[in-house]
Motif scaffolding. Sequence first.
Motif, PDB file in Angstrom:
ATOM      1  N   TYR A 129      13.073  -6.502  12.191  1.00 55.80           N
ATOM      2  CA  TYR A 129      11.910  -6.695  11.329  1.00 55.80           C
ATOM      3  C   TYR A 129      11.508  -8.165  11.325  1.00 55.80           C
ATOM      4  CZ  TYR A 129      12.495  -1.980   9.454  1.00 55.80           C
ATOM      5  OH  TYR A 129      12.584  -0.621   9.321  1.00 55.80           O
ATOM      6  N   THR A 130      10.210  -8.392  11.246  1.00 58.26           N
ATOM      7  CA  THR A 130       9.681  -9.752  11.188  1.00 58.26           C
ATOM      8  C   THR A 130      10.014 -10.397   9.852  1.00 58.26           C
ATOM      9  OG1 THR A 130       7.847  -9.207  12.672  1.00 58.26           O
ATOM     10  CG2 THR A 130       7.586 -11.154  11.272  1.00 58.26           C
ATOM     11  N   VAL A 131      10.439 -11.652   9.892  1.00 64.23           N
ATOM     12  CA  VAL A 131      10.645 -12.405   8.658  1.00 64.23           C
ATOM     13  C   VAL A 131       9.267 -12.869   8.183  1.00 64.23           C
ATOM     14  CG1 VAL A 131      11.642 -14.479   7.636  1.00 64.23           C
ATOM     15  CG2 VAL A 131      12.945 -13.160   9.306  1.00 64.23           C
ATOM     16  N   ARG A 132       8.863 -12.357   7.048  1.00 67.35           N
ATOM     17  CA  ARG A 132       7.506 -12.649   6.555  1.00 67.35           C
ATOM     18  C   ARG A 132       7.380 -14.088   6.083  1.00 67.35           C
ATOM     19  NH1 ARG A 132       3.273 -13.353   6.201  1.00 67.35           N
ATOM     20  NH2 ARG A 132       1.494 -12.168   5.452  1.00 67.35           N
ATOM     21  N   TRP A 133       8.297 -14.519   5.257  1.00 69.65           N
ATOM     22  CA  TRP A 133       8.359 -15.919   4.845  1.00 69.65           C
ATOM     23  C   TRP A 133       9.721 -16.217   4.239  1.00 69.65           C
ATOM     24  CZ3 TRP A 133       9.466 -15.645  -0.242  1.00 69.65           C
ATOM     25  CH2 TRP A 133       8.833 -14.668  -1.031  1.00 69.65           C
ATOM     26  N   ILE A 134      10.023 -17.514   4.155  1.00 72.22           N
ATOM     27  CA  ILE A 134      11.275 -17.989   3.563  1.00 72.22           C
ATOM     28  C   ILE A 134      10.960 -19.093   2.573  1.00 72.22           C
ATOM     29  CG2 ILE A 134      13.483 -19.133   4.006  1.00 72.22           C
ATOM     30  CD1 ILE A 134      13.527 -17.863   6.728  1.00 72.22           C
ATOM     31  N   ASP A 135      11.481 -18.976   1.378  1.00 72.42           N
ATOM     32  CA  ASP A 135      11.347 -20.020   0.364  1.00 72.42           C
ATOM     33  C   ASP A 135      12.735 -20.629   0.160  1.00 72.42           C
ATOM     34  OD1 ASP A 135      10.993 -21.648  -1.822  1.00 72.42           O
ATOM     35  OD2 ASP A 135       9.736 -20.232  -2.916  1.00 72.42           O
ATOM     36  N   ALA A 136      12.943 -21.809   0.760  1.00 74.66           N
ATOM     37  CA  ALA A 136      14.270 -22.440   0.709  1.00 74.66           C
ATOM     38  C   ALA A 136      14.585 -22.993  -0.669  1.00 74.66           C
ATOM     39  CB  ALA A 136      14.348 -23.555   1.749  1.00 74.66           C
ATOM     40  N   LEU A 137      13.599 -23.169  -1.527  1.00 75.99           N
ATOM     41  CA  LEU A 137      13.839 -23.739  -2.846  1.00 75.99           C
ATOM     42  C   LEU A 137      14.386 -22.699  -3.820  1.00 75.99           C
ATOM     43  CD1 LEU A 137      10.674 -26.014  -3.252  1.00 75.99           C
ATOM     44  CD2 LEU A 137      12.968 -26.667  -2.513  1.00 75.99           C
ATOM     45  N   VAL A 138      13.985 -21.434  -3.671  1.00 81.66           N
ATOM     46  CA  VAL A 138      14.397 -20.422  -4.658  1.00 81.66           C
ATOM     47  C   VAL A 138      15.901 -20.105  -4.630  1.00 81.66           C
ATOM     48  CG1 VAL A 138      14.012 -18.036  -5.419  1.00 81.66           C
ATOM     49  CG2 VAL A 138      12.071 -19.511  -4.841  1.00 81.66           C
ATOM     50  N   PRO A 139      16.573 -19.834  -3.466  1.00 80.54           N
ATOM     51  CA  PRO A 139      16.060 -19.523  -2.131  1.00 80.54           C
ATOM     52  C   PRO A 139      15.827 -18.024  -1.980  1.00 80.54           C
ATOM     53  CG  PRO A 139      18.413 -19.820  -2.049  1.00 80.54           C
ATOM     54  CD  PRO A 139      18.026 -19.969  -3.497  1.00 80.54           C
ATOM     55  N   GLU A 140      14.848 -17.648  -1.126  1.00 83.72           N
ATOM     56  CA  GLU A 140      14.464 -16.255  -1.027  1.00 83.72           C
ATOM     57  C   GLU A 140      13.829 -15.996   0.331  1.00 83.72           C
ATOM     58  OE1 GLU A 140      12.889 -13.610  -4.650  1.00 83.72           O
ATOM     59  OE2 GLU A 140      11.292 -14.798  -3.713  1.00 83.72           O
ATOM     60  N   ILE A 141      14.005 -14.793   0.827  1.00 82.77           N
ATOM     61  CA  ILE A 141      13.418 -14.372   2.093  1.00 82.77           C
ATOM     62  C   ILE A 141      12.640 -13.089   1.849  1.00 82.77           C
ATOM     63  CG2 ILE A 141      15.436 -13.018   2.792  1.00 82.77           C
ATOM     64  CD1 ILE A 141      14.923 -13.882   5.665  1.00 82.77           C
ATOM     65  N   ASN A 187       0.866  -1.180   0.000  1.00 83.29           N
ATOM     66  CA  ASN A 187       0.000   0.000   0.000  1.00 83.29           C
ATOM     67  C   ASN A 187       0.898   1.225   0.000  1.00 83.29           C
ATOM     68  OD1 ASN A 187       0.865   0.377   2.698  1.00 83.29           O
ATOM     69  ND2 ASN A 187      -0.890  -0.760   3.491  1.00 83.29           N
ATOM     70  N   ASP A 188       0.327   2.391   0.286  1.00 82.13           N
ATOM     71  CA  ASP A 188       1.129   3.609   0.235  1.00 82.13           C
ATOM     72  C   ASP A 188       2.170   3.675   1.349  1.00 82.13           C
ATOM     73  OD1 ASP A 188      -0.256   4.429  -1.960  1.00 82.13           O
ATOM     74  OD2 ASP A 188      -1.659   5.713  -0.848  1.00 82.13           O
ATOM     75  N   GLN A 189       1.972   2.878   2.416  1.00 80.82           N
ATOM     76  CA  GLN A 189       2.881   2.951   3.558  1.00 80.82           C
ATOM     77  C   GLN A 189       3.782   1.735   3.730  1.00 80.82           C
ATOM     78  OE1 GLN A 189      -0.647   3.510   4.202  1.00 80.82           O
ATOM     79  NE2 GLN A 189      -0.302   5.679   3.754  1.00 80.82           N
ATOM     80  N   MET A 190       3.524   0.658   2.993  1.00 75.74           N
ATOM     81  CA  MET A 190       4.269  -0.576   3.224  1.00 75.74           C
ATOM     82  C   MET A 190       4.760  -1.186   1.919  1.00 75.74           C
ATOM     83  SD  MET A 190       2.036  -2.419   6.259  1.00 75.74           S
ATOM     84  CE  MET A 190       3.378  -3.599   6.544  1.00 75.74           C
ATOM     85  N   VAL A 191       5.959  -1.765   1.990  1.00 75.32           N
ATOM     86  CA  VAL A 191       6.514  -2.494   0.854  1.00 75.32           C
ATOM     87  C   VAL A 191       7.039  -3.835   1.349  1.00 75.32           C
ATOM     88  CG1 VAL A 191       7.159  -0.437  -0.449  1.00 75.32           C
ATOM     89  CG2 VAL A 191       8.801  -1.459   1.136  1.00 75.32           C
ATOM     90  N   ARG A 192       7.029  -4.803   0.465  1.00 76.14           N
ATOM     91  CA  ARG A 192       7.600  -6.124   0.757  1.00 76.14           C
ATOM     92  C   ARG A 192       8.854  -6.282  -0.087  1.00 76.14           C
ATOM     93  NH1 ARG A 192       3.367 -10.591   0.743  1.00 76.14           N
ATOM     94  NH2 ARG A 192       3.062  -9.598   2.792  1.00 76.14           N
ATOM     95  N   ILE A 193       9.978  -6.491   0.590  1.00 74.15           N
ATOM     96  CA  ILE A 193      11.260  -6.656  -0.089  1.00 74.15           C
ATOM     97  C   ILE A 193      11.666  -8.118  -0.034  1.00 74.15           C
ATOM     98  CG2 ILE A 193      13.717  -6.103  -0.007  1.00 74.15           C
ATOM     99  CD1 ILE A 193      12.998  -3.328   0.909  1.00 74.15           C
ATOM    100  N   MET A 194      11.946  -8.695  -1.196  1.00 76.41           N
ATOM    101  CA  MET A 194      12.379 -10.083  -1.285  1.00 76.41           C
ATOM    102  C   MET A 194      13.823 -10.121  -1.761  1.00 76.41           C
ATOM    103  SD  MET A 194       8.737 -11.059  -2.855  1.00 76.41           S
ATOM    104  CE  MET A 194       8.536  -9.285  -3.069  1.00 76.41           C
ATOM    105  N   ALA A 195      14.619 -10.937  -1.096  1.00 76.16           N
ATOM    106  CA  ALA A 195      16.051 -11.008  -1.403  1.00 76.16           C
ATOM    107  C   ALA A 195      16.517 -12.449  -1.311  1.00 76.16           C
ATOM    108  CB  ALA A 195      16.852 -10.127  -0.443  1.00 76.16           C
ATOM    109  N   GLY A 196      17.571 -12.756  -2.036  1.00 74.22           N
ATOM    110  CA  GLY A 196      18.082 -14.124  -2.041  1.00 74.22           C
ATOM    111  C   GLY A 196      19.587 -14.162  -2.195  1.00 74.22           C
TER     112      GLY A 196
END
Length: 395
Positions: free
Chosen positions: A218-230, A157-166
Motif C-alpha cells: 500500500y502507498t504511504v499517504r503521508w507521515i507526520d514525524a511530529l505526532v508521530p503518525e503515518i 467514501n463508500d469504498q475507501m478508508v484512511r487509517i492513521m497509526a502511530g
Amino acid sequence: MSKHHKYKSYGPQYAVTPREGLTLEILAQAEKAGAKAGHAVAKEQLYRSIGNSSALNEQQTGELLAAAERAGAAAALSAARKVLDKTLRTSFKHYQHAPAPASPVDPPPWAPTETDSYAETYEEPLAQHVPALGHVEYPMKKVDQHVLTITRIERLNDQMVRIMAGAPDLDGYRSNGAIDEYVKVFVADSALGLVPPYDLRDLRRRLPREQVPRSKSYTVRWIDALVPEIAIDFVVHGEPGTIGHWAGTVQPGAPLVISPSRSKSSVSLNADYYVLAADEAGIPAISKALEALHPESQGVALLEVADQNAMFDVKHPPGVVLRWLSRDGAPAGRSTVLADELVSLPLPHSRIGVIAHAERSAVKEISRVVQRWNLDKRATHLSSYWTLREGRMRR
C-alpha cells in the motif's frame, strides 16, 4: 559518530592487552570506513534527486545522512567482527582480585602475571564480548516489521478508508522520501491470537496457509514525524480474511503491522503538462503525486471510481483539472473508462509527463494509447497495482 570515541573509557571494565587493543582498533577503523561509505552513497543519491519536487528539506537530509552512516558503520562492524571471530577466536577475559583457582593451568602469553588472579574465564567468540562502538547501539538483526497502533480512521467514501497509526518514533520506521513510497501491510486473523511482529517463516511451517498472516503493498499517504503518525488509504472490499475486509472493520487501538519503506521507481516531476490516471487502488499514489507537483503545474488527472458518489477531496494544483470517471455499475477491473478518456484527450505541444496506476489490463490499454503519443519513455510511469482474477478473491 564514533570518530570521537576513546576506548580508554572502557578501562574500568576490563584490562585491554596489546592484542585486544589491536582488535579494537581494527573494529574502530572498520566502523569508521563503513560510516564514511554509507554517507557517500546517500549523498550521491541526494544529489541525483536535486531538480525534482521529491527533494528533502535540510532536516530530512541530515536525518537520512545520519541513518546512512549508522547503517554503513553497523554493516562494516558486523563484517569485521565475523572475520576476526573466524580467524582469531580470541576471548576477552574478565579479571578481578580473587583467590586463584585450586588447579591453575599454564597461562597463555597474554594472560596476567603471577601477581594477578582471576575468578572466571569466558571462552565465547570475540564478537559476543566487543562493546558497542560509538554512541548508537546498532541492531544486529534486520528489521522486517514495524508495529504501530491505529489511532484514527477516516472514511473517504463508500469504498475507501484512511487509517492513521502511530508509535513512539514510529517503532523505528523511516521514510525513504520517494513519491511512490509504499509498505507491505501484514494482517493476521485475530482469532488466532498471534502477537506482532510475526515470524512468518515459523508460521508458514506450522500453520495452514489460510491462517498465515496476509500481506499486501500500500502507498504511504503521508507521515507526520511530529505526532508521530503515518497514514495509509485502503480500498474496502472482499470477504472476511482479506486485507480489504479488515480495513473496513478494524477499530482504533488495533495494531498496524508494516514493512520498512520501499519504492519501485524514481518518479521525475519536471514536465510542462501532466496526465495522471488511476482507479481506486492507484488513487492514493496519484493523490500523493498531485500534492508533490509544483503549484504552477498544468495537466489533468483522471480518477476512476464506482459512481459519482465516490468522489472525495484530493489536493491538487489549480492548473491540474480533476476528472472523476464513473464505471456506472461495471465491476472494478472490467471498465475501459480510463483508456477511452485518454484517446480523446487534447494534448498541448509541450513536454508531457504521464503517471498511471490501475488494474493490469487497464494499464495495458493505457500503455497502447500513450505509445501513440511518441513520448520520452523516461517521462512515462505506468504500473499495474492489481490484477483481476476470475474465481479468486483479491487480497
